[in-house]
Design an enzyme around this catalytic site. Structure first.
Site, mmCIF file in Angstrom:
data_model
loop_
_atom_site.group_PDB
_atom_site.id
_atom_site.type_symbol
_atom_site.label_atom_id
_atom_site.label_comp_id
_atom_site.label_asym_id
_atom_site.label_seq_id
_atom_site.Cartn_x
_atom_site.Cartn_y
_atom_site.Cartn_z
ATOM 1 N N SER A 8 -1.027 10.105 -10.875
ATOM 2 C CA SER A 8 -1.015 8.825 -10.161
ATOM 3 C C SER A 8 -2.445 8.357 -9.911
ATOM 4 O O SER A 8 -3.212 9.011 -9.195
ATOM 5 C CB SER A 8 -0.276 8.970 -8.829
ATOM 6 O OG SER A 8 -0.606 7.867 -8.007
ATOM 7 N N HIS A 33 0.554 6.989 -14.145
ATOM 8 C CA HIS A 33 1.417 6.350 -13.155
ATOM 9 C C HIS A 33 0.583 5.379 -12.310
ATOM 10 O O HIS A 33 -0.451 5.762 -11.755
ATOM 11 C CB HIS A 33 2.029 7.450 -12.276
ATOM 12 C CG HIS A 33 2.995 6.990 -11.238
ATOM 13 N ND1 HIS A 33 4.337 6.767 -11.500
ATOM 14 C CD2 HIS A 33 2.824 6.722 -9.914
ATOM 15 C CE1 HIS A 33 4.945 6.388 -10.381
ATOM 16 N NE2 HIS A 33 4.059 6.342 -9.403
ATOM 17 N N ASP A 35 0.517 2.681 -9.097
ATOM 18 C CA ASP A 35 1.216 2.344 -7.849
ATOM 19 C C ASP A 35 0.777 0.974 -7.360
ATOM 20 O O ASP A 35 -0.361 0.809 -6.920
ATOM 21 C CB ASP A 35 0.904 3.395 -6.787
ATOM 22 C CG ASP A 35 1.556 4.718 -7.121
ATOM 23 O OD1 ASP A 35 2.797 4.771 -7.144
ATOM 24 O OD2 ASP A 35 0.825 5.693 -7.377
ATOM 25 N N MET A 37 1.260 -1.995 -4.659
ATOM 26 C CA MET A 37 1.784 -2.192 -3.291
ATOM 27 C C MET A 37 1.389 -3.567 -2.777
ATOM 28 O O MET A 37 0.273 -4.023 -3.031
ATOM 29 C CB MET A 37 1.188 -1.151 -2.356
ATOM 30 C CG MET A 37 1.345 0.264 -2.834
ATOM 31 S SD MET A 37 0.541 1.397 -1.683
ATOM 32 C CE MET A 37 0.716 2.939 -2.564
ATOM 33 N N HIS A 66 4.897 1.693 -10.980
ATOM 34 C CA HIS A 66 5.787 1.829 -9.811
ATOM 35 C C HIS A 66 5.498 0.672 -8.861
ATOM 36 O O HIS A 66 4.456 0.648 -8.204
ATOM 37 C CB HIS A 66 5.496 3.200 -9.166
ATOM 38 C CG HIS A 66 6.202 3.465 -7.891
ATOM 39 N ND1 HIS A 66 5.813 4.486 -7.037
ATOM 40 C CD2 HIS A 66 7.275 2.870 -7.305
ATOM 41 C CE1 HIS A 66 6.624 4.500 -5.985
ATOM 42 N NE2 HIS A 66 7.507 3.528 -6.119
ATOM 43 N N MET A 68 5.936 -1.181 -5.633
ATOM 44 C CA MET A 68 6.361 -1.117 -4.229
ATOM 45 C C MET A 68 6.131 -2.499 -3.633
ATOM 46 O O MET A 68 5.252 -2.714 -2.800
ATOM 47 C CB MET A 68 5.541 -0.033 -3.497
ATOM 48 C CG MET A 68 5.972 1.369 -3.865
ATOM 49 S SD MET A 68 4.697 2.602 -3.502
ATOM 50 C CE MET A 68 3.778 2.546 -5.031
ATOM 51 N N MET A 137 11.637 9.141 -4.674
ATOM 52 C CA MET A 137 10.461 9.294 -3.805
ATOM 53 C C MET A 137 10.665 10.518 -2.926
ATOM 54 O O MET A 137 11.661 10.627 -2.209
ATOM 55 C CB MET A 137 10.275 8.062 -2.919
ATOM 56 C CG MET A 137 9.825 6.810 -3.648
ATOM 57 S SD MET A 137 8.367 7.044 -4.691
ATOM 58 C CE MET A 137 7.135 7.558 -3.489
ATOM 59 N N ASP A 175 8.107 11.730 -7.154
ATOM 60 C CA ASP A 175 6.792 11.194 -6.786
ATOM 61 C C ASP A 175 6.552 11.384 -5.287
ATOM 62 O O ASP A 175 7.329 10.900 -4.460
ATOM 63 C CB ASP A 175 6.812 9.689 -7.138
ATOM 64 C CG ASP A 175 5.519 8.966 -6.850
ATOM 65 O OD1 ASP A 175 4.528 9.600 -6.467
ATOM 66 O OD2 ASP A 175 5.518 7.724 -7.009
ATOM 67 N N GLY A 197 -0.715 12.838 -7.555
ATOM 68 C CA GLY A 197 -1.969 12.137 -7.293
ATOM 69 C C GLY A 197 -3.031 13.083 -6.809
ATOM 70 O O GLY A 197 -3.877 13.559 -7.576
HETATM 71 C C1 DX5 Z 1 3.073 6.834 -2.951
HETATM 72 C C2 DX5 Z 1 2.897 6.695 -4.434
HETATM 73 C C3 DX5 Z 1 2.564 7.938 -5.145
HETATM 74 C C4 DX5 Z 1 1.305 8.613 -4.673
HETATM 75 C C5 DX5 Z 1 1.492 10.098 -4.828
HETATM 76 O O1 DX5 Z 1 3.604 5.688 -2.437
HETATM 77 O O2 DX5 Z 1 4.092 6.196 -5.019
HETATM 78 O O3 DX5 Z 1 2.548 7.773 -6.550
HETATM 79 O O4 DX5 Z 1 0.146 8.223 -5.357
HETATM 80 O O5 DX5 Z 1 0.422 10.742 -4.297
HETATM 81 P P1 DX5 Z 1 0.450 12.297 -3.953
HETATM 82 O O6 DX5 Z 1 0.756 13.018 -5.240
HETATM 83 O O7 DX5 Z 1 -0.923 12.552 -3.471
HETATM 84 O O8 DX5 Z 1 1.507 12.507 -2.908
HETATM 85 ZN ZN ZN Z 2 4.255 6.146 -7.277
#
Ligand code: DX5
Ligand code: ZN
Length: 216
Positions: A8, A33, A35, A37, A66, A68, A137, A175, A197
């Site tokens: 990520s 990946h 993210d 937001m 992804h 969000m 999630m 994730d 991540g």
């Molecule tokens: C959180 C994201 C993840 C995040 C995971 O909302 O969707 O992809 O980057 O990070 P780690 O692996 O550090 O939990």
């Molecule tokens: Zn994610």
């Protein structure tokens, strides 16, 4: 079969994004990946299309995005134009999920549906045949570096049962809080794709962590 590993980018050093993506290109990572937001669906804002376009320009791995965000269906053409191969939308953000899934597919991308930790996998009974992947999630979305929610393991097992019962090939991606220890439990429970991540980008040897995750 080795699991699919999707680092990520959220945990990368944004001041040295080019260097981080070169590391991903050299590594055994299968996907990258992303993210996205919006500060509405989740209490955080990450990055948007100008950054994604630049990343897509140098990243050699397929991009798993992804979203969000509320109303993700509004951005399907822009997402496709960035070269993203798979668009993940949240079950909780889509009122007309079936329509959104088919709009993603018709745009030429794989469609994936993401579930928040509290959303039961059973709600996918009537859409799972239309999607390429379910993203479970294992933390509440919005931030990296959170603690893995144990109940996610049971969700993976129940979802796997549903997929087998229906004779489908749908992938299960997980994730949030994934590291070598939780990753092993997830793969044993039936996960096909691991997103990580902090476990990757905050390690001294991220390429080795990716190799180790692939061996789980
Ligand atoms: C959180 C994201 C993840 C995040 C995971 O909302 O969707 O992809 O980057 O990070 P780690 O692996 O550090 O939990
Ligand atoms: Zn994610």
């Amino acid at each position: 079969m080795p699991c699919i590993v999707a680092p990520s980018l959220l945990a990368a050093n944004f001041l040295h994004l080019e260097r981080e993506i070169e590391m991903i290109n050299r590594s055994e990572a299968d996907w990258l990946h992303l993210d996205i937001m919006d500060g509405v669906f989740v209490p955080n804002i990450s990055f948007g299309f100008p950054v994604i376009e630049k990343v897509a320009g140098i990243c050699k791995k397929p991009l798993d995005a992804h979203f969000m965000i509320v109303e993700p269906q509004k951005f399907i053409p822009e997402v496709k134009a960035c070269g993203i191969f798979q668009m993940n939308v949240h079950y909780e953000a889509c009122i007309h999920l079936h329509r959104t899934v088919w709009a993603i597919r018709e745009a030429g991308m794989y469609a994936a549906v993401t579930l928040n930790p509290h959303t039961p996998v059973e709600l996918l009974e009537d859409i799972i045949q239309d999607i390429n992947m379910v993203l479970l999630m294992s933390v509440n979305p919005g931030f990296g570096g959170q603690k893995f929610i144990e109940q996610s393991l049971d969700k993976v097992r129940r979802l796997k049962e549903m997929i087998i019962r229906k004779g489908l090939k749908t992938l299960i991606e997980v994730d949030g809080g994934v590291n070598l220890q939780t990753g092993k439990q997830l793969v044993d429970a039936g996960a096909d794709v691991l997103v990580a991540g902090n476990a990757i980008f905050n390690d001294q040897n991220p390429e080795q962590v990716i190799r180790d995750l692939k061996k789980l």
